[in-house]
Design a protein around this motif. Structure first.
Motif, PDB file in Angstrom:
ATOM      1  N   LEU A 176     143.970  81.739  45.701  1.00 21.28           N
ATOM      2  CA  LEU A 176     142.513  81.743  45.628  1.00 21.28           C
ATOM      3  C   LEU A 176     141.893  82.744  46.598  1.00 21.28           C
ATOM      4  CD1 LEU A 176     141.866  77.905  45.320  1.00 21.28           C
ATOM      5  CD2 LEU A 176     141.764  79.616  43.509  1.00 21.28           C
ATOM      6  N   ASP A 177     142.645  83.154  47.621  1.00 20.93           N
ATOM      7  CA  ASP A 177     142.116  84.124  48.587  1.00 20.93           C
ATOM      8  C   ASP A 177     142.279  85.555  48.104  1.00 20.93           C
ATOM      9  OD1 ASP A 177     141.366  82.174  50.443  1.00 20.93           O
ATOM     10  OD2 ASP A 177     143.380  82.114  51.303  1.00 20.93           O
ATOM     11  N   ASP A 178     143.360  85.821  47.384  1.00 22.17           N
ATOM     12  CA  ASP A 178     143.684  87.185  46.998  1.00 22.17           C
ATOM     13  C   ASP A 178     143.081  87.582  45.647  1.00 22.17           C
ATOM     14  OD1 ASP A 178     144.909  89.594  47.693  1.00 22.17           O
ATOM     15  OD2 ASP A 178     146.640  89.167  46.425  1.00 22.17           O
ATOM     16  N   ARG A 179     142.965  86.632  44.747  1.00 25.13           N
ATOM     17  CA  ARG A 179     142.418  86.909  43.415  1.00 25.13           C
ATOM     18  C   ARG A 179     141.005  86.356  43.310  1.00 25.13           C
ATOM     19  NH1 ARG A 179     147.054  85.125  39.152  1.00 25.13           N
ATOM     20  NH2 ARG A 179     148.000  87.148  38.887  1.00 25.13           N
ATOM     21  N   LEU A 180     140.184  87.036  42.549  1.00 24.49           N
ATOM     22  CA  LEU A 180     138.836  86.533  42.290  1.00 24.49           C
ATOM     23  C   LEU A 180     138.871  85.710  41.005  1.00 24.49           C
ATOM     24  CD1 LEU A 180     135.827  86.384  42.931  1.00 24.49           C
ATOM     25  CD2 LEU A 180     135.543  88.450  41.550  1.00 24.49           C
ATOM     26  N   PRO A 195     124.312  70.300  44.390  1.00 29.14           N
ATOM     27  CA  PRO A 195     125.014  71.144  45.362  1.00 29.14           C
ATOM     28  C   PRO A 195     126.157  70.388  46.065  1.00 29.14           C
ATOM     29  CG  PRO A 195     122.665  71.510  45.545  1.00 29.14           C
ATOM     30  CD  PRO A 195     122.853  70.352  44.590  1.00 29.14           C
ATOM     31  N   GLN A 196     125.969  69.101  46.320  1.00 30.25           N
ATOM     32  CA  GLN A 196     127.031  68.298  46.933  1.00 30.25           C
ATOM     33  C   GLN A 196     128.225  68.167  45.990  1.00 30.25           C
ATOM     34  OE1 GLN A 196     123.794  67.258  46.681  1.00 30.25           O
ATOM     35  NE2 GLN A 196     123.153  67.494  48.799  1.00 30.25           N
ATOM     36  N   ASP A 197     127.956  68.011  44.687  1.00 31.80           N
ATOM     37  CA  ASP A 197     129.035  67.968  43.698  1.00 31.80           C
ATOM     38  C   ASP A 197     129.835  69.261  43.733  1.00 31.80           C
ATOM     39  OD1 ASP A 197     128.193  65.442  42.786  1.00 31.80           O
ATOM     40  OD2 ASP A 197     127.017  66.305  41.134  1.00 31.80           O
ATOM     41  N   LEU A 198     129.138  70.392  43.804  1.00 32.51           N
ATOM     42  CA  LEU A 198     129.821  71.686  43.828  1.00 32.51           C
ATOM     43  C   LEU A 198     130.706  71.823  45.062  1.00 32.51           C
ATOM     44  CD1 LEU A 198     126.938  74.001  42.573  1.00 32.51           C
ATOM     45  CD2 LEU A 198     128.910  73.191  41.276  1.00 32.51           C
ATOM     46  N   GLU A 199     130.245  71.317  46.205  1.00 30.37           N
ATOM     47  CA  GLU A 199     131.063  71.343  47.422  1.00 30.37           C
ATOM     48  C   GLU A 199     132.310  70.475  47.253  1.00 30.37           C
ATOM     49  OE1 GLU A 199     128.809  70.394  50.951  1.00 30.37           O
ATOM     50  OE2 GLU A 199     127.238  71.821  50.410  1.00 30.37           O
ATOM     51  N   GLN A 200     132.144  69.294  46.656  1.00 32.78           N
ATOM     52  CA  GLN A 200     133.291  68.413  46.438  1.00 32.78           C
ATOM     53  C   GLN A 200     134.280  69.035  45.466  1.00 32.78           C
ATOM     54  OE1 GLN A 200     131.261  64.790  45.275  1.00 32.78           O
ATOM     55  NE2 GLN A 200     131.612  63.904  47.312  1.00 32.78           N
ATOM     56  N   ILE A 201     133.775  69.681  44.437  1.00 33.07           N
ATOM     57  CA  ILE A 201     134.649  70.352  43.465  1.00 33.07           C
ATOM     58  C   ILE A 201     135.471  71.427  44.167  1.00 33.07           C
ATOM     59  CG2 ILE A 201     134.653  71.916  41.469  1.00 33.07           C
ATOM     60  CD1 ILE A 201     132.137  70.258  40.499  1.00 33.07           C
ATOM     61  N   ASP A 202     134.822  72.252  44.982  1.00 29.48           N
ATOM     62  CA  ASP A 202     135.547  73.307  45.690  1.00 29.48           C
ATOM     63  C   ASP A 202     136.598  72.725  46.640  1.00 29.48           C
ATOM     64  OD1 ASP A 202     134.377  75.464  44.457  1.00 29.48           O
ATOM     65  OD2 ASP A 202     132.875  75.788  46.008  1.00 29.48           O
ATOM     66  N   SER A 203     136.246  71.658  47.349  1.00 32.65           N
ATOM     67  CA  SER A 203     137.196  71.029  48.280  1.00 32.65           C
ATOM     68  C   SER A 203     138.409  70.484  47.542  1.00 32.65           C
ATOM     69  CB  SER A 203     136.525  69.895  49.051  1.00 32.65           C
ATOM     70  OG  SER A 203     135.539  70.410  49.893  1.00 32.65           O
ATOM     71  N   LEU A 204     138.169  69.776  46.439  1.00 36.34           N
ATOM     72  CA  LEU A 204     139.279  69.203  45.674  1.00 36.34           C
ATOM     73  C   LEU A 204     140.098  70.288  44.986  1.00 36.34           C
ATOM     74  CD1 LEU A 204     137.512  66.041  44.314  1.00 36.34           C
ATOM     75  CD2 LEU A 204     139.477  66.087  45.847  1.00 36.34           C
ATOM     76  N   LEU A 205     139.459  71.363  44.583  1.00 37.65           N
ATOM     77  CA  LEU A 205     140.181  72.486  43.986  1.00 37.65           C
ATOM     78  C   LEU A 205     141.165  73.078  44.998  1.00 37.65           C
ATOM     79  CD1 LEU A 205     140.613  74.449  41.621  1.00 37.65           C
ATOM     80  CD2 LEU A 205     138.703  75.782  42.516  1.00 37.65           C
ATOM     81  N   LEU A 206     140.736  73.234  46.243  1.00 33.72           N
ATOM     82  CA  LEU A 206     141.620  73.753  47.285  1.00 33.72           C
ATOM     83  C   LEU A 206     142.820  72.836  47.508  1.00 33.72           C
ATOM     84  CD1 LEU A 206     139.015  75.000  49.919  1.00 33.72           C
ATOM     85  CD2 LEU A 206     140.470  76.405  48.441  1.00 33.72           C
ATOM     86  N   VAL A 207     142.580  71.532  47.538  1.00 33.35           N
ATOM     87  CA  VAL A 207     143.660  70.555  47.726  1.00 33.35           C
ATOM     88  C   VAL A 207     144.625  70.614  46.543  1.00 33.35           C
ATOM     89  CG1 VAL A 207     144.191  68.080  47.836  1.00 33.35           C
ATOM     90  CG2 VAL A 207     142.305  69.021  49.188  1.00 33.35           C
ATOM     91  N   CYS A 208     144.086  70.642  45.343  1.00 30.90           N
ATOM     92  CA  CYS A 208     144.899  70.675  44.131  1.00 30.90           C
ATOM     93  C   CYS A 208     145.793  71.911  44.112  1.00 30.90           C
ATOM     94  CB  CYS A 208     143.978  70.639  42.910  1.00 30.90           C
ATOM     95  SG  CYS A 208     144.835  70.763  41.344  1.00 30.90           S
ATOM     96  N   VAL A 209     145.223  73.076  44.374  1.00 30.65           N
ATOM     97  CA  VAL A 209     145.990  74.323  44.350  1.00 30.65           C
ATOM     98  C   VAL A 209     147.046  74.328  45.452  1.00 30.65           C
ATOM     99  CG1 VAL A 209     145.808  76.824  44.734  1.00 30.65           C
ATOM    100  CG2 VAL A 209     144.235  75.680  43.161  1.00 30.65           C
ATOM    101  N   VAL A 214     137.197  71.705  35.234  1.00 25.23           N
ATOM    102  CA  VAL A 214     137.102  72.976  35.939  1.00 25.23           C
ATOM    103  C   VAL A 214     138.091  73.941  35.286  1.00 25.23           C
ATOM    104  CG1 VAL A 214     137.287  74.128  38.178  1.00 25.23           C
ATOM    105  CG2 VAL A 214     136.586  71.713  38.067  1.00 25.23           C
ATOM    106  N   ASN A 215     137.571  74.997  34.706  1.00 25.61           N
ATOM    107  CA  ASN A 215     138.386  76.001  34.025  1.00 25.61           C
ATOM    108  C   ASN A 215     138.336  77.272  34.861  1.00 25.61           C
ATOM    109  OD1 ASN A 215     139.930  77.058  31.885  1.00 25.61           O
ATOM    110  ND2 ASN A 215     138.109  77.927  30.919  1.00 25.61           N
ATOM    111  N   CYS A 216     139.478  77.690  35.407  1.00 23.85           N
ATOM    112  CA  CYS A 216     139.546  78.859  36.289  1.00 23.85           C
ATOM    113  C   CYS A 216     140.318  79.990  35.618  1.00 23.85           C
ATOM    114  CB  CYS A 216     140.232  78.487  37.596  1.00 23.85           C
ATOM    115  SG  CYS A 216     139.397  77.183  38.520  1.00 23.85           S
ATOM    116  N   PHE A 217     139.853  81.221  35.831  1.00 22.44           N
ATOM    117  CA  PHE A 217     140.524  82.374  35.234  1.00 22.44           C
ATOM    118  C   PHE A 217     140.180  83.622  36.024  1.00 22.44           C
ATOM    119  CE2 PHE A 217     136.708  81.081  33.086  1.00 22.44           C
ATOM    120  CZ  PHE A 217     135.913  82.212  33.086  1.00 22.44           C
TER     121      PHE A 217
END
Length: 166
Positions: A97-101, A65-79, A120-123
């Motif tokens: 990331l707020d407007d699209r799912l 779960p901590q890995d998933l939190e770090q992934i989400d945090s870094l994804l926000l920074v990257c985007v 991380v593959n996002c679509f």
């Protein structure tokens, strides 16, 4: 009444985790997938099927779960960093990331240095494919499709790529 609520909740949760293969039998690759919620799937690394993602010497890893939190945090920074680079005439290429799912596929490995890394593959459109069990790879599509790698030891992202438009 509480028993009925719990029973309905369990049935609902189990139905959300059903395979999206429209009645197809599950393959060995399907068994390697772990559904973590309705928008995230963790897919086990297989060097023979995924040599283009990580080095063939990488080994599969699990995510906490901590890995998933770090992934989400870094994804926000990257985007956010990516969006800052978009020229005014290319605003349609921004990732929102707020407007699209966006759905996410995560492939985790331990690299040759013993560090945990994640692709991380996002679509935002899965084309009705069984994305929870098989990698979704597309050409074109713009900001609806992007991916990156994250090193969870160094907390850095790299190989960020947004699909181009046709």
């Amino acid at each position: 009444m509480p028993r009925l609520f719990i029973a309905l909740l369990l049935i609902s949760l189990l139905s959300c985790q059903n395979d999206e293969s429209n009645g197809e039998e599950k393959s060995e690759a399907d068994a390697n997938a772990i559904v973590t919620d309705t928008t995230i799937a963790t897919i086990k690394f297989d060097a023979t099927d995924m040599p283009y993602i990580f080095d063939k010497n990488a080994s599969p890893a699990t995510l906490t779960p901590q890995d998933l939190e770090q992934i989400d945090s870094l994804l926000l920074v990257c985007v956010a960093n990516y969006n800052k680079t978009i020229r005014q005439d290319l605003q349609f290429m921004k990732i929102d990331l707020d407007d699209r799912l966006y759905k996410k596929q995560l492939v985790a490995v331990v690299n040759s240095l013993g560090e945990k890394e994640v692709w991380v593959n996002c679509f935002c459109d899965d084309f009705s494919t069984p994305w929870r069990t098989r990698l979704l790879l597309v050409d074109d599509g713009g900001s609806c499709y992007f991916n990156l790698k994250i090193n969870l030891k160094s907390l850095k992202y790299y190989d960020f790529s947004v699909n181009a438009l046709a």
